[in-house]
Design a protein around this motif. Structure first.
Motif, PDB file in Angstrom:
ATOM      1  N   GLN A 225       0.682  -1.219  -0.085  1.00 25.54           N
ATOM      2  CA  GLN A 225       0.041   0.100   0.022  1.00 25.54           C
ATOM      3  C   GLN A 225       0.732   1.314   0.079  1.00 25.54           C
ATOM      4  OE1 GLN A 225      -3.380  -0.353  -0.332  1.00 25.54           O
ATOM      5  NE2 GLN A 225      -3.244  -2.500  -0.203  1.00 25.54           N
ATOM      6  N   ALA A 227       1.149   3.962  -1.608  1.00 23.23           N
ATOM      7  CA  ALA A 227       0.121   5.271  -1.829  1.00 23.23           C
ATOM      8  C   ALA A 227      -0.163   5.709  -0.268  1.00 23.23           C
ATOM      9  CB  ALA A 227      -0.976   5.334  -2.736  1.00 23.23           C
ATOM     10  N   ASP A 228      -0.934   4.609   0.230  1.00 26.69           N
ATOM     11  CA  ASP A 228      -1.375   4.933   1.760  1.00 26.69           C
ATOM     12  C   ASP A 228      -0.022   5.425   2.657  1.00 26.69           C
ATOM     13  OD1 ASP A 228      -3.870   4.564   0.841  1.00 26.69           O
ATOM     14  OD2 ASP A 228      -3.956   2.354   1.606  1.00 26.69           O
ATOM     15  N   GLU A 229       1.130   4.692   2.490  1.00 22.62           N
ATOM     16  CA  GLU A 229       2.258   4.934   3.254  1.00 22.62           C
ATOM     17  C   GLU A 229       2.734   6.337   3.100  1.00 22.62           C
ATOM     18  OE1 GLU A 229       3.649   3.201   5.569  1.00 22.62           O
ATOM     19  OE2 GLU A 229       2.344   1.421   5.489  1.00 22.62           O
ATOM     20  N   MET A 231       1.139   9.084   1.768  1.00 21.28           N
ATOM     21  CA  MET A 231       0.132   9.795   2.640  1.00 21.28           C
ATOM     22  C   MET A 231       0.103  10.084   4.177  1.00 21.28           C
ATOM     23  SD  MET A 231      -1.892  11.158  -0.111  1.00 21.28           S
ATOM     24  CE  MET A 231      -3.487  11.260   0.075  1.00 21.28           C
ATOM     25  N   ASN A 232       0.408   8.829   4.536  1.00 21.52           N
ATOM     26  CA  ASN A 232       0.507   8.601   6.129  1.00 21.52           C
ATOM     27  C   ASN A 232       1.701   9.504   6.561  1.00 21.52           C
ATOM     28  OD1 ASN A 232      -1.932   7.181   6.254  1.00 21.52           O
ATOM     29  ND2 ASN A 232      -0.821   5.203   6.526  1.00 21.52           N
ATOM     30  N   THR A 252       0.990   5.462  -9.028  1.00 26.07           N
ATOM     31  CA  THR A 252       0.907   5.644  -7.698  1.00 26.07           C
ATOM     32  C   THR A 252       1.065   7.507  -7.453  1.00 26.07           C
ATOM     33  OG1 THR A 252       1.787   3.812  -6.905  1.00 26.07           O
ATOM     34  CG2 THR A 252       2.494   5.615  -5.362  1.00 26.07           C
ATOM     35  N   GLN A 255      -1.975   9.366  -7.642  1.00 22.89           N
ATOM     36  CA  GLN A 255      -2.678   9.187  -6.535  1.00 22.89           C
ATOM     37  C   GLN A 255      -2.328  10.033  -5.485  1.00 22.89           C
ATOM     38  OE1 GLN A 255      -2.298   4.783  -6.009  1.00 22.89           O
ATOM     39  NE2 GLN A 255      -4.357   4.910  -5.241  1.00 22.89           N
ATOM     40  N   VAL A 256      -0.938  10.157  -5.156  1.00 24.10           N
ATOM     41  CA  VAL A 256      -0.531  10.888  -3.985  1.00 24.10           C
ATOM     42  C   VAL A 256      -0.211  12.441  -4.126  1.00 24.10           C
ATOM     43  CG1 VAL A 256       0.554   8.808  -3.113  1.00 24.10           C
ATOM     44  CG2 VAL A 256       1.947  10.650  -4.392  1.00 24.10           C
TER      45      VAL A 256
END
Length: 344
Positions: A225, A227-229, A231-232, A252, A255-256
């Protein structure tokens, strides 16, 4: 002189060590004794035909003419000159601006007649090379090997960062951050422009080295994940992306990116073609930049920053000139950090 030339399109067996006459400088040219020549993707992709073959293989309509001596990141000493060159050029330690062009100042890199050393001209995989004296600049560092790693990669990275214009406190994601261009993107974006940098690599063993270069965070592209990482750790979307990977991280990257974000690419090591949903681009107001090389003014500014110590050479390994085949094969392996340099 000893030289390595490319005899045609194909694998590393198309690189041959040969003996050639030492070239003679013509009017306004100098003869440079090559002390170091760094390797770039450019000469490998040229040999492999990745840019195309025939008329599509080079920067000019006629394409690359074989045999050709590759190599464009060159540092050395001026040992002779042609007519029209000042006497004090002889003996200078120099780095070479890597292309000729009739383009006006600031547009040299987009001129239709731009011609590249190592592609349209014989380059630095040799003991000697001739080049226009006005395109030879004082070495930014006292060491030849360290000075040789900036000409193409450094100018490409500098121009990429100039395109997106990061500011202190903004966040830039750098793909391929362990490579020649990527490692310089990290340094320039963070240490010259003051941005926070998220470096994307394959091997997390390089994390501390990337942080030493200025990265705020380092992540592996192998994360499920990713992209999630991103953003986090950033607390939200990023402002800009500097990309040398291409297809593998393109989705990706979009996405970010924040609304109004900027995506700048100068390479496609992870795939030369991709799919783009235009809705993502226009609904997020994303600006896309294609970028390669740069201007003489940017080159000079980069050399100043190198001389000040704000941009440092990142060298993975050196090879003797006659091991050019092994050097290019090693260049394509993963897990490296920085440049590979040939030493005549």
């Amino acid at each position: 002189m000893k030289a390595v030339q490319v005899t045609g399109y194909g694998d590393i067996d198309k690189l041959e060590v040969v003996e050639k006459p030492i070239p003679q400088p013509k009017e306004n040219e100098v003869l440079v004794k090559v002390k170091a020549c760094a390797i770039n993707n450019t000469e490998i992709w040229m040999r492999e035909g990745a840019y195309g073959t025939g008329s599509k293989s080079g920067w000019r309509p006629e394409g690359v003419q074989f045999p050709r001596i590759p190599g464009s990141d060159i540092a050395g000493t001026v040992i002779d000159k042609g007519n029209g060159v000042k006497d004090d050029m002889v003996g200078k330690d120099v780095v070479l601006f890597p292309f000729t062009s009739s383009g006006e100042e600031g547009t040299e890199h987009v001129s239709e007649d731009m011609s590249f050393i190592g592609s349209e001209y014989d380059g630095g995989y040799a003991e000697y090379v001739v080049w226009p004296s006005e395109l030879c600049f004082d070495m930014p560092l006292s060491n030849y090997t360290e000075s040789a790693v900036f000409s193409v990669s450094g100018m490409t990275a500098w121009h990429m960062v100039e395109q997106i214009q990061p500011h202190p406190g903004s966040t830039v994601m750098v793909t391929g951050a362990n490579g020649g261009v990527g490692s310089l993107n990290v340094q320039i974006a963070s240490k010259v422009f003051g941005a926070n940098v998220i470096a994307i690599v394959g091997d997390m063993a390089l994390e501390e080295k990337l942080k030493d270069l200025g990265a705020t965070h380092v992540l592996s592209y192998k994360l499920d994940q990713l992209a999630d990482e991103i953003m986090n750790i950033n607390g939200g979307p990023v402002d800009s992306v500097l990309d040398v990977v291409g297809d593998a991280l393109f989705f990706t990257s979009l996405q970010v990116l924040k609304k109004g974000g900027k995506f700048c690419t100068s390479g496609s090591a992870g795939g030369q073609k991709t799919e783009l949903d235009f809705r993502t681009m226009y609904l997020k107001h994303i600006t896309l930049y294609g970028s390669v090389l740069g201007t003489r003014a940017e080159f000079k500014q980069m050399l100043k920053e190198i001389s000040k110590g704000r941009i440092k050479p990142v060298i993975d390994r050196t090879f003797p000139l006659e091991k050019a085949r092994e050097a290019q094969a090693y260049f394509k392996e993963s897990g490296k950090l920085g440049k590979i340099v040939l030493l005549p």
